[in-house]
Motif scaffolding. Structure first.
Motif, PDB file in Angstrom:
ATOM      1  N   LEU A 138      -5.370   2.468  -3.317  1.00  0.00           N
ATOM      2  CA  LEU A 138      -3.949   2.642  -3.022  1.00  0.00           C
ATOM      3  C   LEU A 138      -3.326   1.327  -2.550  1.00  0.00           C
ATOM      4  O   LEU A 138      -2.326   1.320  -1.836  1.00  0.00           O
ATOM      5  N   TYR A 190     -11.126  10.452  -6.615  1.00  0.00           N
ATOM      6  CA  TYR A 190     -10.340   9.502  -7.399  1.00  0.00           C
ATOM      7  C   TYR A 190     -11.109   9.033  -8.625  1.00  0.00           C
ATOM      8  O   TYR A 190     -10.530   8.817  -9.695  1.00  0.00           O
ATOM      9  N   ASP A 234       0.792   5.919   0.405  1.00  0.00           N
ATOM     10  CA  ASP A 234       0.232   7.135   1.011  1.00  0.00           C
ATOM     11  C   ASP A 234       0.691   7.267   2.459  1.00  0.00           C
ATOM     12  O   ASP A 234       0.309   6.492   3.323  1.00  0.00           O
ATOM     13  N   GLU A 268      -2.158   5.923  -9.476  1.00  0.00           N
ATOM     14  CA  GLU A 268      -1.170   5.408  -8.520  1.00  0.00           C
ATOM     15  C   GLU A 268      -1.254   3.897  -8.418  1.00  0.00           C
ATOM     16  O   GLU A 268      -0.246   3.205  -8.387  1.00  0.00           O
ATOM     17  N   ARG A 316      -3.100   9.599  -5.759  1.00  0.00           N
ATOM     18  CA  ARG A 316      -2.501   9.209  -4.490  1.00  0.00           C
ATOM     19  C   ARG A 316      -2.996  10.058  -3.337  1.00  0.00           C
ATOM     20  O   ARG A 316      -3.236   9.573  -2.248  1.00  0.00           O
ATOM     21  N   LEU A 317      -3.173  11.376  -3.586  1.00  0.00           N
ATOM     22  CA  LEU A 317      -3.551  12.283  -2.516  1.00  0.00           C
ATOM     23  C   LEU A 317      -4.999  12.722  -2.633  1.00  0.00           C
ATOM     24  O   LEU A 317      -5.372  13.789  -2.193  1.00  0.00           O
ATOM     25  N   TYR A 371       4.183  13.041  -7.114  1.00  0.00           N
ATOM     26  CA  TYR A 371       3.415  11.844  -6.829  1.00  0.00           C
ATOM     27  C   TYR A 371       2.571  11.510  -8.052  1.00  0.00           C
ATOM     28  O   TYR A 371       2.479  12.274  -8.999  1.00  0.00           O
ATOM     29  N   SER A 420      -0.173   9.235   4.647  1.00  0.00           N
ATOM     30  CA  SER A 420      -1.196   9.599   5.622  1.00  0.00           C
ATOM     31  C   SER A 420      -1.892   8.394   6.232  1.00  0.00           C
ATOM     32  O   SER A 420      -2.557   8.514   7.251  1.00  0.00           O
ATOM     33  N   CYS A 421      -1.732   7.220   5.623  1.00  0.00           N
ATOM     34  CA  CYS A 421      -2.432   6.054   6.173  1.00  0.00           C
ATOM     35  C   CYS A 421      -1.618   4.766   6.124  1.00  0.00           C
ATOM     36  O   CYS A 421      -1.909   3.840   6.882  1.00  0.00           O
ATOM     37  N   VAL A 442      -6.424   1.627   4.674  1.00  0.00           N
ATOM     38  CA  VAL A 442      -5.959   2.289   3.462  1.00  0.00           C
ATOM     39  C   VAL A 442      -7.031   2.171   2.392  1.00  0.00           C
ATOM     40  O   VAL A 442      -7.633   1.112   2.228  1.00  0.00           O
ATOM     41  N   CYS A 487       0.836  -1.199   0.000  1.00  0.00           N
ATOM     42  CA  CYS A 487       0.000   0.000   0.000  1.00  0.00           C
ATOM     43  C   CYS A 487       0.873   1.252   0.000  1.00  0.00           C
ATOM     44  O   CYS A 487       2.075   1.196   0.264  1.00  0.00           O
ATOM     45  N   ALA A 497       5.705   1.516  -2.894  1.00  0.00           N
ATOM     46  CA  ALA A 497       5.332   2.934  -2.940  1.00  0.00           C
ATOM     47  C   ALA A 497       6.483   3.787  -3.459  1.00  0.00           C
ATOM     48  O   ALA A 497       6.285   4.697  -4.280  1.00  0.00           O
TER      49      ALA A 497
END
Length: 661
Positions: A33, A202, A17, A213, A195-196, A191, A19-20, A29, A15, A49
């Protein structure tokens, strides 16, 4: 979750990102992703990643068979970039400040290697490229100091009309003169699209981006598993999770390209997963007490020594950066629960603020909280406020809702019915401007005025991208979301009722300039006061966001961005300048909690004003979206359906524009 169809229990996955995708027993997640990996490649696939970032940079360069490329910076991303460029059929030059890294890259396929510090670097590259220069330069340096040198060397090495691709870096220190002289294209590759973004956004990316991603990650895993990439030699050390504190110095070693952390099976973590399966509750602290009555409200706390137990719905940016720090610092307040659909974000905030209970939905919260919460803060997306407020009130909870309270006429009718059913409901809406120290001081000096007020308010807001969620729905534009608070401020300062409204909206050919971002409103009140609001997203932010001018009794008041307050014709002590603006968030919360402690709850924002502001906001929003117009304001009749454009509305827009907005 039940909507995840690509994966099932037992799959090995990689996975992405930051942030998670944390190092933790349990992570949550988004499924877009995540990619499946083979069990035989668990160790090397842990770099998926990072590898996807390198692969995206190579794709951004649009390499052709036979190109000559140079990779500046040979950390893990640089090493992978060199291998990917070689796999694309290019001649690969590598440049770094460490000879050991250069040697490793050449072992893995690079054709030439140079130290960045050598004086003959430019001459060497010129000879290899027959005095033309490389077609593409990749910059993958980690530190800012290293990047400055590498970026300059990369520009020097690149041929005229070549490309420089900066991978994973936000800053660009390349000198523009040399880039323009050689007509070099500088590309940033921070990136991969998707992804963000949240899952809803998405889906929009997926319609216009061929390489998301997830697809990039899948391609990296394919290259890895087909042994087209040599990743194992890039792993310099493997440690157990418990050994991380002991290996900090090793991690700082510039020659340590990557360190893999191995985890031991955790029986307790597995039991925790099984216990939570299907519940949607990460942690619960149920207390055995009877549920509050649905129709009868009592003060949450009568003793100042007891704490008011609070739950917060929504863990977005405003809640994280403004509300939660304020609540944590308030005496007599205890944050007991957090509710957010993003469980990873909610769990992270729970750990930071010491919150015991985490829930994924409002329904889940009310099914499990069992009287452990006295008050609820609603800070979710705008369109959810009304229904969540109603549900909380029906469960006997005190509610502080961030503005706006409603976003459409249907919600207004439901809120109005709720307020009529529960006239003593402990409810407050976050129209915080009226609680700010500056507005309180202004109110004190205009209270005994002889003349009506003339108020001019300017809001210089920032522009919002077209794909941002605030524009996705007709009912959550800037009028409903932001201007409602200024409308409430006008009602508070004048202490009068509006009788008419006039609106003009900006008309632009460009589709990214919205009328709900750029408009002017003029309100007439029954005491003769006249208030105007100019709202724009076209200005420069250094001007300041908010400015208000007040005229009355031969006096004037200027408020600038909640930092400066000046009175003309008023005592000198009225003037005030502060370094940190106070827009009343803390005072509004404090007024709400203070009201809860009293035997009889008195709403900090009267319910009549809430209804008035809601109706007036909907009317203004309708006029703005229809191109402008004027109308008399009659409470309880203004909240009409949005598609019934009145004869007084401006007929400036075409049918196509009306459909768009």
């Amino acid at each position: 979750g039940k909507k995840v169809t690509q994966f099932r229990t037992g799959d090995f996955v990689a996975c992405a990102d930051v942030s998670c995708a944390h190092h933790a027993d349990i992570v949550c997640v988004p499924d877009h992703l995540i990619v499946k990996i083979a069990q035989a490649h668990l160790k090397t696939a842990s770099m998926t990643a990072i590898g996807a970032s390198a692969l995206q940079g190579v794709r951004r360069a649009q390499l052709s068979l036979g190109d000559t490329v140079a990779v500046f910076g040979l950390g893990l991303v640089g090493q992978l970039t060199a291998q990917l460029a070689k796999a694309a059929g290019c001649t690969v030059l590598v440049v770094d400040e460490h000879a050991e890294r250069i040697a490793r890259a050449k072992e893995l396929g690079a054709d030439y290697g140079y130290l960045v510090s050598q004086n003959t670097l430019q001459q060497e590259i010129s000879l290899v490229t027959q005095h033309v220069g490389v077609d593409v330069s990749f910059i993958t340096g980690a530190s800012e100091k290293e990047n400055v040198l590498l970026q300059q060397r990369a520009v020097d090495a690149t041929r005229a009309q070549g490309k420089v691709v900066i991978i994973g870096q936000e800053s660009c220190t390349i000198q523009r003169h040399e880039v323009q002289r050689k007509d070099i294209a500088v590309l940033l590759s921070p990136y991969t699209p998707g992804r963000l973004t949240c899952a809803a956004q998405y889906s929009r990316y997926g319609s216009c981006v061929s390489w998301s991603e997830q697809r990039t990650m899948q391609e990296f895993v394919r290259l890895l598993e087909s042994e087209k990439l040599a990743v194992e030699p890039l792993i310099t050390k493997e440690i157990l999770f418990d050994q991380v504190p002991e290996t900090q110095e090793h991690l700082k070693d510039p020659l340590a390209l990557s360190t893999v952390i191995s985890y031991q099976p955790d029986e307790q973590a597995q039991n925790s997963v099984e216990a939570q399966s299907g519940k949607g509750v990460a942690c619960s602290d149920a207390r055995s007490c009877e549920k509050n009555s649905l129709c009868r409200f009592v003060p949450a706390i009568k003793s100042k020594e007891q704490k008011i137990r609070v739950a917060i719905i929504g863990a977005g940016r405003f809640a994280r950066l403004k509300l939660m720090p304020l609540l944590t610092d308030m005496p007599g307040i205890s944050l007991n629960a957090i509710i957010d659909v993003d469980r990873t974000r909610a769990l992270t905030l729970a750990r930071v603020h010491g919150i015991d209970q985490v829930f994924a939905s409002v329904d889940d919260f009310f099914a499990h909280e069992q009287g452990s919460v006295d008050a609820i803060i609603v800070a979710s997306p705008y369109t959810l406020h009304a229904d969540q407020v109603i549900k909380a009130v029906q469960h006997g909870k005190a509610v502080f809702a961030e503005r706006p309270l409603i976003t459409d006429p249907a919600q207004y009718e439901r809120i109005k019915k709720m307020l009529d059913t529960y006239p003593q409901a402990p409810l407050c809406v976050g129209y915080t401007s009226a609680f700010s120290p500056f507005m309180q001081k202004i109110k004190k000096h205009i209270k005994e005025r002889y003349t009506p007020l003339m108020i001019s308010y300017r809001m210089n807001s920032s522009i919002v991208p077209q794909e941002f969620w605030i524009h996705a729905d007709f009912s959550v534009g800037r009028v409903v979301g932001h201007a409602c608070m200024i409308i409430d401020l006008f009602c508070y300062l004048t202490d009068a009722k509006p009788v008419s409204v006039s609106v003009e909206a900006l008309h632009a050919a460009k589709e990214d300039i919205f009328p709900t971002d750029n408009f002017s409103v003029q309100l007439s009140f029954d005491d003769g006061s006249l208030c105007s609001l100019v709202y724009t997203a076209l200005g420069h932010q250094e001007l300041g966001k908010e400015r208000m001018e007040v005229f009355f009794d031969g006096k004037s008041i200027l408020m600038n961005n909640y930092r400066q307050l000046h009175g003309f014709g008023l005592p000198t002590l009225f003037n005030e300048v502060v370094t940190e603006p106070d827009k009343g968030h803390k005072a509004a919360l404090q007024a709400f909690f203070d009201a809860l402690r009293k035997p009889t709850f008195v709403a900090p924002v009267p319910f009549d004003r809430l209804k008035l502001v809601s109706e007036l906001t909907l009317l203004i929003d309708k006029l703005v979206c229809s191109g402008g117009g004027a109308a008399s304001f009659v409470p309880a009749k203004a909240a009409v359906e949005r598609d019934s454009y009145g004869a007084s509305s401006g007929a400036h827009k075409t049918e196509r524009e009306r459909e768009q907005y």
